[in-house]
Design an enzyme around this catalytic site. Sequence first.
Site, PDB file in Angstrom:
ATOM      1  N   MET A   1     -82.797 -45.290  71.813  1.00  0.00           N
ATOM      2  CA  MET A   1     -84.175 -45.356  71.336  1.00  0.00           C
ATOM      3  C   MET A   1     -85.143 -45.569  72.489  1.00  0.00           C
ATOM      4  O   MET A   1     -86.195 -44.921  72.562  1.00  0.00           O
ATOM      5  CB  MET A   1     -84.323 -46.470  70.302  1.00  0.00           C
ATOM      6  CG  MET A   1     -83.865 -46.090  68.921  1.00  0.00           C
ATOM      7  SD  MET A   1     -84.808 -44.716  68.204  1.00  0.00           S
ATOM      8  CE  MET A   1     -86.436 -45.458  68.057  1.00  0.00           C
TER       9      MET A   1
ATOM     10  N   HIS B   1     -74.933 -45.245  57.984  1.00  0.00           N
ATOM     11  CA  HIS B   1     -75.328 -45.155  59.387  1.00  0.00           C
ATOM     12  C   HIS B   1     -74.110 -44.851  60.262  1.00  0.00           C
ATOM     13  O   HIS B   1     -72.975 -44.920  59.805  1.00  0.00           O
ATOM     14  CB  HIS B   1     -75.989 -46.459  59.856  1.00  0.00           C
ATOM     15  CG  HIS B   1     -77.394 -46.606  59.385  1.00  0.00           C
ATOM     16  ND1 HIS B   1     -77.707 -47.096  58.141  1.00  0.00           N
ATOM     17  CD2 HIS B   1     -78.581 -46.328  59.984  1.00  0.00           C
ATOM     18  CE1 HIS B   1     -79.026 -47.112  57.986  1.00  0.00           C
ATOM     19  NE2 HIS B   1     -79.574 -46.642  59.090  1.00  0.00           N
TER      20      HIS B   1
ATOM     21  N   LYS C   1     -73.459 -48.905  64.640  1.00  0.00           N
ATOM     22  CA  LYS C   1     -74.439 -49.867  64.126  1.00  0.00           C
ATOM     23  C   LYS C   1     -73.757 -51.195  63.821  1.00  0.00           C
ATOM     24  O   LYS C   1     -72.722 -51.235  63.151  1.00  0.00           O
ATOM     25  CB  LYS C   1     -75.126 -49.326  62.880  1.00  0.00           C
ATOM     26  CG  LYS C   1     -76.277 -50.211  62.383  1.00  0.00           C
ATOM     27  CD  LYS C   1     -77.082 -49.515  61.304  1.00  0.00           C
ATOM     28  CE  LYS C   1     -78.211 -50.394  60.769  1.00  0.00           C
ATOM     29  NZ  LYS C   1     -79.177 -50.788  61.822  1.00  0.00           N
TER      30      LYS C   1
END
Length: 273
Positions: free
Chosen positions: A13, A160, A164
Amino acid sequence: MIKVAVTGAAGRMGSGIIRRITEQEDMEVVAAIEMPNTPLAGRDAGLQAGTEELGVQIVGSEDLEETLKSSGAEVLVDFTIAPAAVETIKVATACGVDIVVGTTGFTDEQMESNIKNVEENNVGAVISSNMAIGVNVFFNTLKKLAPLLYDFDIEIIEAHHNQKKDAPSGTAMTAFEVIADALERDPEEVGIFGRKGLVGKRTSDEIGVHAIRGGDIVGDHIVMFVGDGERLEVKHQAHTREVFIAGVIRAIRYVPTAQKGVVSSMNDVLGLE
């Protein structure tokens, strides 16, 4: 020009956010922070993120306060892990830096700390479990639907990728809280997180929340409203992390003008009810 610091700068990210910021005409990356004593210290943040050289060196979080002050950062973006984010928020707000936080998995105590630091330091803040524009419309839709389908059974399923670490996802928990609030049900009493064994008959008030982990799933969320003879499903799928980054860019533009000392949500950013 909005001067932005990014934590978790070498992560998926963080790198994506840095790349997207370099494409904007009204913002620039002025600081890039990684884990304490990172072996990436000294590397150019732009090159590390797969874009052009920015002349901004990655630093370890032990130098966060000094870096924020020397860089003139106005907004800090955090997509890391909850324990690290709590400390980052504490330092950034004390430096008078506005924050945009998409980190999930905060405990109630950690979130209270985040809110307290925003209030006491009178900075702008956007904290959201999911910054995808579509998923926030998803939340808004659930808020409106739940009272209309109050006598339907409600189940939430999220999926997900296998890396995660927290479950259920922050997005699933937000959906759960939105629905419980809209139906005036106590989340502590109605939440059922997975089922196993002889659990007994389903109650009419409970809201089920279930987590799936596998492969490279970016993020799927389904809310099922199940009645006798019919079922309504509300579904959001994220096909790429770019959907979250698009929301981050909007939040960065919003937070300098946000009400200070208050934690805003993506509803505020997007002008939703």
